[in-house]
Motif scaffolding. Structure first.
Motif, PDB file in Angstrom:
ATOM      1  N   LEU A  81       0.823  -1.215   0.000  1.00 27.76           N
ATOM      2  CA  LEU A  81       0.000   0.000   0.000  1.00 27.76           C
ATOM      3  C   LEU A  81       0.857   1.263   0.000  1.00 27.76           C
ATOM      4  O   LEU A  81       0.506   2.262  -0.636  1.00 27.76           O
ATOM      5  CB  LEU A  81      -0.957  -0.013   1.197  1.00 27.76           C
ATOM      6  N   ILE A  82       1.993   1.207   0.699  1.00 24.61           N
ATOM      7  CA  ILE A  82       2.938   2.335   0.658  1.00 24.61           C
ATOM      8  C   ILE A  82       3.505   2.448  -0.761  1.00 24.61           C
ATOM      9  O   ILE A  82       3.624   3.532  -1.329  1.00 24.61           O
ATOM     10  CB  ILE A  82       4.077   2.142   1.688  1.00 24.61           C
ATOM     11  N   HIS A  83       3.833   1.297  -1.340  1.00 26.01           N
ATOM     12  CA  HIS A  83       4.398   1.224  -2.692  1.00 26.01           C
ATOM     13  C   HIS A  83       3.481   1.886  -3.718  1.00 26.01           C
ATOM     14  O   HIS A  83       3.935   2.641  -4.581  1.00 26.01           O
ATOM     15  CB  HIS A  83       4.628  -0.246  -3.054  1.00 26.01           C
ATOM     16  N   ALA A  84       2.183   1.623  -3.613  1.00 22.07           N
ATOM     17  CA  ALA A  84       1.212   2.201  -4.557  1.00 22.07           C
ATOM     18  C   ALA A  84       1.253   3.728  -4.516  1.00 22.07           C
ATOM     19  O   ALA A  84       1.074   4.386  -5.549  1.00 22.07           O
ATOM     20  CB  ALA A  84      -0.194   1.705  -4.240  1.00 22.07           C
ATOM     21  N   ARG A  85       1.513   4.293  -3.348  1.00 22.61           N
ATOM     22  CA  ARG A  85       1.620   5.750  -3.221  1.00 22.61           C
ATOM     23  C   ARG A  85       2.974   6.233  -3.728  1.00 22.61           C
ATOM     24  O   ARG A  85       3.071   7.243  -4.423  1.00 22.61           O
ATOM     25  CB  ARG A  85       1.454   6.172  -1.758  1.00 22.61           C
ATOM     26  N   TYR A  86       4.005   5.499  -3.358  1.00 24.65           N
ATOM     27  CA  TYR A  86       5.370   5.898  -3.691  1.00 24.65           C
ATOM     28  C   TYR A  86       5.606   5.968  -5.197  1.00 24.65           C
ATOM     29  O   TYR A  86       6.308   6.859  -5.689  1.00 24.65           O
ATOM     30  CB  TYR A  86       6.359   4.916  -3.051  1.00 24.65           C
ATOM     31  N   ILE A  87       5.029   5.029  -5.953  1.00 26.97           N
ATOM     32  CA  ILE A  87       5.278   5.000  -7.398  1.00 26.97           C
ATOM     33  C   ILE A  87       4.549   6.115  -8.153  1.00 26.97           C
ATOM     34  O   ILE A  87       4.683   6.224  -9.368  1.00 26.97           O
ATOM     35  CB  ILE A  87       4.991   3.616  -8.033  1.00 26.97           C
ATOM     36  N   LEU A  88       3.820   6.958  -7.431  1.00 32.89           N
ATOM     37  CA  LEU A  88       3.235   8.153  -8.047  1.00 32.89           C
ATOM     38  C   LEU A  88       4.112   9.378  -7.771  1.00 32.89           C
ATOM     39  O   LEU A  88       3.824  10.466  -8.250  1.00 32.89           O
ATOM     40  CB  LEU A  88       1.813   8.392  -7.530  1.00 32.89           C
ATOM     41  N   THR A  89       5.189   9.207  -6.984  1.00 29.96           N
ATOM     42  CA  THR A  89       6.119  10.305  -6.707  1.00 29.96           C
ATOM     43  C   THR A  89       7.194  10.325  -7.803  1.00 29.96           C
ATOM     44  O   THR A  89       7.377   9.331  -8.513  1.00 29.96           O
ATOM     45  CB  THR A  89       6.834  10.131  -5.347  1.00 29.96           C
ATOM     46  N   ASN A  90       7.905  11.442  -7.916  1.00 30.77           N
ATOM     47  CA  ASN A  90       8.943  11.553  -8.951  1.00 30.77           C
ATOM     48  C   ASN A  90       9.982  10.444  -8.845  1.00 30.77           C
ATOM     49  O   ASN A  90      10.348   9.827  -9.845  1.00 30.77           O
ATOM     50  CB  ASN A  90       9.637  12.914  -8.877  1.00 30.77           C
ATOM     51  N   ARG A  91      10.451  10.183  -7.631  1.00 29.79           N
ATOM     52  CA  ARG A  91      11.483   9.161  -7.446  1.00 29.79           C
ATOM     53  C   ARG A  91      10.928   7.767  -7.746  1.00 29.79           C
ATOM     54  O   ARG A  91      11.601   6.941  -8.380  1.00 29.79           O
ATOM     55  CB  ARG A  91      12.032   9.219  -6.004  1.00 29.79           C
ATOM     56  N   PHE A 158      -0.153  -1.468  -6.830  1.00 27.79           N
ATOM     57  CA  PHE A 158       0.329  -0.672  -7.965  1.00 27.79           C
ATOM     58  C   PHE A 158      -0.651   0.460  -8.279  1.00 27.79           C
ATOM     59  O   PHE A 158      -0.240   1.541  -8.673  1.00 27.79           O
ATOM     60  CB  PHE A 158       0.578  -1.574  -9.173  1.00 27.79           C
ATOM     61  N   GLY A 159      -1.922   0.212  -8.064  1.00 30.87           N
ATOM     62  CA  GLY A 159      -2.921   1.268  -8.184  1.00 30.87           C
ATOM     63  C   GLY A 159      -3.455   1.462  -9.589  1.00 30.87           C
ATOM     64  O   GLY A 159      -2.846   1.063 -10.575  1.00 30.87           O
ATOM     65  N   THR A 160      -4.603   2.108  -9.651  1.00 28.17           N
ATOM     66  CA  THR A 160      -5.315   2.272 -10.920  1.00 28.17           C
ATOM     67  C   THR A 160      -4.728   3.385 -11.797  1.00 28.17           C
ATOM     68  O   THR A 160      -4.928   3.384 -13.002  1.00 28.17           O
ATOM     69  CB  THR A 160      -6.793   2.590 -10.648  1.00 28.17           C
ATOM     70  N   GLY A 161      -4.021   4.325 -11.197  1.00 30.09           N
ATOM     71  CA  GLY A 161      -3.557   5.480 -11.965  1.00 30.09           C
ATOM     72  C   GLY A 161      -2.092   5.481 -12.342  1.00 30.09           C
ATOM     73  O   GLY A 161      -1.611   6.419 -12.967  1.00 30.09           O
ATOM     74  N   PHE A 162      -1.380   4.412 -11.986  1.00 26.40           N
ATOM     75  CA  PHE A 162       0.070   4.425 -12.177  1.00 26.40           C
ATOM     76  C   PHE A 162       0.550   4.557 -13.628  1.00 26.40           C
ATOM     77  O   PHE A 162       1.361   5.437 -13.925  1.00 26.40           O
ATOM     78  CB  PHE A 162       0.725   3.212 -11.495  1.00 26.40           C
ATOM     79  N   PRO A 163       0.084   3.724 -14.569  1.00 29.28           N
ATOM     80  CA  PRO A 163       0.614   3.857 -15.941  1.00 29.28           C
ATOM     81  C   PRO A 163       0.392   5.254 -16.528  1.00 29.28           C
ATOM     82  O   PRO A 163       1.288   5.825 -17.135  1.00 29.28           O
ATOM     83  CB  PRO A 163      -0.147   2.799 -16.736  1.00 29.28           C
ATOM     84  N   GLN A 164      -0.809   5.807 -16.308  1.00 27.31           N
ATOM     85  CA  GLN A 164      -1.126   7.130 -16.835  1.00 27.31           C
ATOM     86  C   GLN A 164      -0.181   8.174 -16.258  1.00 27.31           C
ATOM     87  O   GLN A 164       0.300   9.055 -16.966  1.00 27.31           O
ATOM     88  CB  GLN A 164      -2.575   7.506 -16.501  1.00 27.31           C
ATOM     89  N   MET A 165       0.109   8.058 -14.954  1.00 25.26           N
ATOM     90  CA  MET A 165       0.994   9.008 -14.303  1.00 25.26           C
ATOM     91  C   MET A 165       2.408   8.906 -14.863  1.00 25.26           C
ATOM     92  O   MET A 165       3.026   9.913 -15.195  1.00 25.26           O
ATOM     93  CB  MET A 165       1.005   8.748 -12.787  1.00 25.26           C
TER      94      MET A 165
END
Length: 182
Positions: A81-91, A158-165
């Motif tokens: 769950l932390i990962h899903a948030r983290y992969i939307l950050t720049n890093r 991984f979340g629903t918005g990751f590829p788009q982001m």
């Protein structure tokens, strides 16, 4: 530098497990920032202990600590769950971009997509509902991952918005649409 005799950090160990190749290593600083963990405590049983496992902190109060398998499951869920948030950050996007360019997430099964690399996507942001899928940015379709070992990863990690982001931040990573149609 860490020697082999020293204990490997949990995050590094977890990401190196077979089947966990889709995960990137979340920086500990990100996890130490309470703001990034908002509302996750209501989603994970044994939250505090799970957090200690992830950050390799030993509270020392083993008496009220949950059983090992249960704790490991909580730690994996919290990390996801932390990962899903983290992969939307720049890093996070940067780390996932490296994996995408290396083809870590696999390639599109469609012939016309000519082995286009894919990105992980969740069909829902609620854990425990759907397994991870992969999204092809060439045909814009969603597929089940090729490797069976990835088919039991929770899509919410991984979340629903990751590829788009990722593609919004890196427009050059978006392939040209396939010319041929069926």
């Amino acid at each position: 530098a860490m020697t082999d005799s020293e204990e490997t950090a949990w995050i590094h160990w977890f990401c190196k497990q077979r089947g966990n190749e889709f995960f990137c290593e979340v920086e500990e600083d990100y996890i130490h920032d309470k703001f990034n963990l908002n509302f996750l405590d209501s989603n994970v049983t044994n939250y505090r202990y799970a957090l200690e496992v992830i950050l390799d902190l030993n509270s020392g109060s083993a008496s009220d600590q949950p059983a090992e398998p249960e704790l490991e499951a909580s730690a994996e869920k919290l990390y996801g769950l932390i990962h899903a948030r983290y992969i939307l950050t720049n890093r996070g996007i940067e780390l996932m971009m490296e994996k995408y360019q290396k083809g870590v997430f696999g390639t599109c099964p469609r012939v016309f997509c000519q082995r286009q690399p894919v990105l992980p996507i969740g069909l829902t942001d609620t854990p425990g509902e759907e397994m991870v899928r992969v999204f092809c940015p060439k045909c814009n379709d969603v597929y089940i991952p090729k490797a069976a070992r990835h088919s039991n990863l929770d899509g919410a990690f991984f979340g629903t918005g990751f590829p788009q982001m990722l593609l919004m931040v890196n427009p050059d990573a978006r392939p040209k649409r396939a010319k041929q149609k069926f």
